[in-house]
Enzyme design. Structure first.
Site, mmCIF file in Angstrom:
data_model
loop_
_atom_site.group_PDB
_atom_site.id
_atom_site.type_symbol
_atom_site.label_atom_id
_atom_site.label_comp_id
_atom_site.label_asym_id
_atom_site.label_seq_id
_atom_site.Cartn_x
_atom_site.Cartn_y
_atom_site.Cartn_z
ATOM 1 N N ASP A 68 0.721 -1.308 0.031
ATOM 2 C CA ASP A 68 0.060 0.012 0.013
ATOM 3 C C ASP A 68 0.775 1.221 -0.084
ATOM 4 O OD1 ASP A 68 -1.716 2.077 0.535
ATOM 5 O OD2 ASP A 68 -3.170 0.653 1.901
ATOM 6 N N ASN A 109 -5.108 9.367 -0.721
ATOM 7 C CA ASN A 109 -4.588 8.428 -1.684
ATOM 8 C C ASN A 109 -3.710 9.020 -2.800
ATOM 9 O OD1 ASN A 109 -3.787 5.719 -2.300
ATOM 10 N ND2 ASN A 109 -5.567 5.487 -3.350
ATOM 11 N N THR A 134 -5.796 13.350 -15.330
ATOM 12 C CA THR A 134 -7.103 12.996 -15.917
ATOM 13 C C THR A 134 -7.543 14.278 -16.678
ATOM 14 O OG1 THR A 134 -9.484 12.886 -15.600
ATOM 15 C CG2 THR A 134 -7.735 13.400 -13.743
ATOM 16 N N TYR A 158 -11.959 14.260 -6.882
ATOM 17 C CA TYR A 158 -10.967 13.623 -7.645
ATOM 18 C C TYR A 158 -10.106 14.400 -8.501
ATOM 19 C CZ TYR A 158 -9.640 10.419 -11.468
ATOM 20 O OH TYR A 158 -8.887 9.845 -12.543
ATOM 21 N N PHE A 187 -8.408 11.230 -21.298
ATOM 22 C CA PHE A 187 -9.766 11.561 -21.534
ATOM 23 C C PHE A 187 -10.373 10.115 -21.177
ATOM 24 C CE2 PHE A 187 -10.345 15.736 -22.961
ATOM 25 C CZ PHE A 187 -8.987 16.204 -22.763
ATOM 26 N N HIS A 207 -17.759 3.724 -15.375
ATOM 27 C CA HIS A 207 -17.462 4.130 -16.640
ATOM 28 C C HIS A 207 -18.449 3.895 -18.030
ATOM 29 C CE1 HIS A 207 -13.194 4.437 -15.203
ATOM 30 N NE2 HIS A 207 -13.659 5.774 -15.196
ATOM 31 N N ASP A 303 -21.717 17.441 -15.447
ATOM 32 C CA ASP A 303 -21.592 16.455 -16.686
ATOM 33 C C ASP A 303 -21.411 17.589 -17.860
ATOM 34 O OD1 ASP A 303 -20.962 13.998 -16.123
ATOM 35 O OD2 ASP A 303 -23.278 13.273 -16.602
HETATM 36 N N1 NAD Z 1 -9.744 4.648 -16.149
HETATM 37 C C1 NAD Z 1 -9.934 5.741 -16.663
HETATM 38 O O1 NAD Z 1 -10.875 6.077 -17.771
HETATM 39 C C2 NAD Z 1 -9.247 6.849 -16.423
HETATM 40 C C3 NAD Z 1 -9.416 8.090 -16.799
HETATM 41 C C4 NAD Z 1 -8.380 9.250 -16.485
HETATM 42 C C5 NAD Z 1 -7.382 8.979 -15.439
HETATM 43 N N2 NAD Z 1 -7.292 7.790 -15.050
HETATM 44 C C6 NAD Z 1 -6.103 7.280 -14.241
HETATM 45 O O2 NAD Z 1 -5.464 6.127 -14.279
HETATM 46 C C7 NAD Z 1 -4.894 5.561 -13.229
HETATM 47 C C8 NAD Z 1 -5.499 4.129 -13.411
HETATM 48 O O3 NAD Z 1 -6.603 4.054 -13.417
HETATM 49 P P1 NAD Z 1 -7.437 2.277 -13.783
HETATM 50 O O4 NAD Z 1 -8.611 2.913 -14.568
HETATM 51 O O5 NAD Z 1 -6.340 1.758 -14.175
HETATM 52 O O6 NAD Z 1 -7.847 2.126 -12.270
HETATM 53 P P2 NAD Z 1 -7.770 0.737 -11.593
HETATM 54 O O7 NAD Z 1 -8.570 1.044 -10.324
HETATM 55 O O8 NAD Z 1 -8.103 -0.308 -12.456
HETATM 56 O O9 NAD Z 1 -6.193 0.774 -11.014
HETATM 57 C C9 NAD Z 1 -5.590 1.435 -10.079
HETATM 58 C C10 NAD Z 1 -4.640 0.523 -9.328
HETATM 59 O O10 NAD Z 1 -4.176 1.174 -8.080
HETATM 60 C C11 NAD Z 1 -4.335 0.391 -7.072
HETATM 61 N N3 NAD Z 1 -4.110 1.139 -5.780
HETATM 62 C C12 NAD Z 1 -4.952 2.269 -5.606
HETATM 63 N N4 NAD Z 1 -4.486 2.832 -4.295
HETATM 64 C C13 NAD Z 1 -3.432 2.290 -3.976
HETATM 65 C C14 NAD Z 1 -2.473 2.424 -2.966
HETATM 66 N N5 NAD Z 1 -2.771 3.198 -2.004
HETATM 67 N N6 NAD Z 1 -1.451 1.662 -3.019
HETATM 68 C C15 NAD Z 1 -1.257 0.625 -3.924
HETATM 69 N N7 NAD Z 1 -2.081 0.262 -4.889
HETATM 70 C C16 NAD Z 1 -3.120 1.310 -4.934
HETATM 71 C C17 NAD Z 1 -5.472 -0.474 -7.077
HETATM 72 O O11 NAD Z 1 -5.682 -1.512 -6.502
HETATM 73 C C18 NAD Z 1 -5.798 -0.527 -8.752
HETATM 74 O O12 NAD Z 1 -5.167 -1.834 -8.872
HETATM 75 C C19 NAD Z 1 -5.589 6.448 -11.948
HETATM 76 O O13 NAD Z 1 -4.584 7.162 -11.650
HETATM 77 C C20 NAD Z 1 -6.533 7.077 -12.435
HETATM 78 O O14 NAD Z 1 -6.907 8.317 -11.782
HETATM 79 C C21 NAD Z 1 -8.185 6.694 -15.317
#
Ligand code: NAD
Length: 346
Positions: A68, A109, A134, A158, A187, A207, A303
């Site tokens: 973590d 976090n 993001t 967020y 995006f 999503h 939105d």
């Molecule tokens: N999915 C999207 O559409 C999107 C869009 C814009 C930005 N993002 C950014 O992309 C990144 C990844 O997103 P994702 O969709 O893969 O999400 P996800 O939840 O699939 O992956 C995030 C991972 O981080 C881990 N995690 C969270 N907090 C933690 C901690 N304190 N210690 C260790 N591990 C931790 C979770 O277990 C998870 O596996 C994020 O930073 C998110 O803000 C995602």
């Protein structure tokens, strides 16, 4: 790819068990002489992705640690014991609605843990940092497409937690000339790997594409369309959907960019055009052959009608060449993935 000591480059990937992180690790596995350490506490990840990823590497080139980021002592031990050459930082919480109800969870976090990670990088001279940001940092801009110079004005915790991390990174880099970052502002990320081995698996899915696909495969009774009276051609919101494999390749480009010694910078990551909610629903209906129920509801607060990236900067400066700018492919990949997950009982 080797570091100054002629050893393989060692990259720490936080959140590498997650949706986007696992796709990036998979693409990194195709680079020679790269060692990867993934840390993830699995609060939101997909544990099976780790076994998929392990198959791609020789065992001495890949390790997964259930850590973590909030465990500062353990994170520091890791930096002390491993000579990382760079960090790709995905780990975060990412539900906008939850961030409004529980903002401190997000600031702790997404901002505090990121700040500590940057501190560790600087303390242990790890000078390359790629950060998942993001489009939510822009809030509700009135002018499309959104450029990196568009003012940032997040409208939820967020987006604010991510923007604050960006600011910390920028200040930290200003004070330490050796430390360089790339911030990628994603995006709407969607789709799954072409071989259907890894894909999106959020515990509380928020999503649009996976939610629509859930309606198509009967995992949910209907899909809600929030707002049909926006000033768009069909009245529903328009978003820029980027295939996760293209987004992953932007990270590989960013890694090369930093290794070539370029300056820290911020890049949008989207295709530069969008699809309306209605168009996405129609596409999922078409590729699934299922005419699931759609219910029109009132607009949701916060939105914006349209969110489209201006992607000229990432294309011109980093040479990013997306290959999967195809809504049909994105929806098919998402559908195949969800069908596989349903069979597995996930
Ligand atoms: N999915 C999207 O559409 C999107 C869009 C814009 C930005 N993002 C950014 O992309 C990144 C990844 O997103 P994702 O969709 O893969 O999400 P996800 O939840 O699939 O992956 C995030 C991972 O981080 C881990 N995690 C969270 N907090 C933690 C901690 N304190 N210690 C260790 N591990 C931790 C979770 O277990 C998870 O596996 C994020 O930073 C998110 O803000 C995602």
């Amino acid at each position: 790819m080797q570091n100054k000591e002629n050893e393989p480059m060692h990259i720490l990937v936080t959140g590498g068990a997650g949706y986007i992180g696992s796709h990036v690790v998979r693409q990194l596995s195709q680079m020679q002489d790269i060692k990867i350490t993934v840390i993830d506490n699995l609060c939101g990840g997909y544990f099976d992705s780790i076994s998929e990823l392990k198959l791609l590497f020789q065992s001495d080139r890949f390790e997964f640690l259930n850590v973590d980021l909030n465990d500062f002592g353990r994170v520091e031990e890791l930096f002390k014991d491993s000579k990382f050459d760079g960090v790709i930082h995905f780990a975060a919480h990412l539900q906008v609605g939850e961030s409004v109800l529980n903002p401190l969870k997000y600031y702790m976090n997404n901002t505090v843990n990121t700040t500590h990670l940057i501190h560790m990088c600087q303390k242990y001279e790890v000078n390359k940092f790629i950060f998942s940001s993001t489009a939510a940092v822009y809030g509700e801009p009135s002018k499309m497409p959104i450029r990196e110079t568009t003012p940032t004005a997040p409208i939820n915790p967020y987006g604010m937690s991510k923007l604050m991390s960006e600011l910390v990174l920028q200040d930290a880099a200003r004070a330490n000339q050796d430390f360089k970052y790339v911030i990628l502002r994603y995006f709407n990320v969607a789709g799954a790997s072409m071989d259907n081995s890894i894909g999106e698996c959020h515990i509380h899915e928020t999503h649009l594409i996976p939610l629509i696909v859930h309606a198509a495969i009967g995992k949910r009774e209907k899909i809600m369309m929030f707002g049909a009276d926006y000033p768009t051609p069909d009245g529903s919101c328009i978003r820029d959907y980027v295939h996760v494999e293209d987004l992953a390749s932007a990270h590989i480009q960013a890694w090369h960019y930093l290794n070539e010694g370029h300056e820290s910078d911020v890049f949008n990551c989207g295709y530069g055009h969008g699809y309306s909610v209605k168009e996405v629903i129609d596409m999922v209906k078409r590729v699934s052959g299922v005419n699931f129920k759609v219910e029109i509801a009132l607009r949701r607060e916060g939105d914006p009608a349209e969110l489209i990236a201006d992607n000229l900067k990432i294309k011109n400066i980093m040479g990013w060449k997306p290959k999967y700018d195809d809504l049909e492919l994105i929806c098919k990949n998402a559908l195949n993935w969800e069908q596989k997950m349903t069979k597995k009982g996930t």
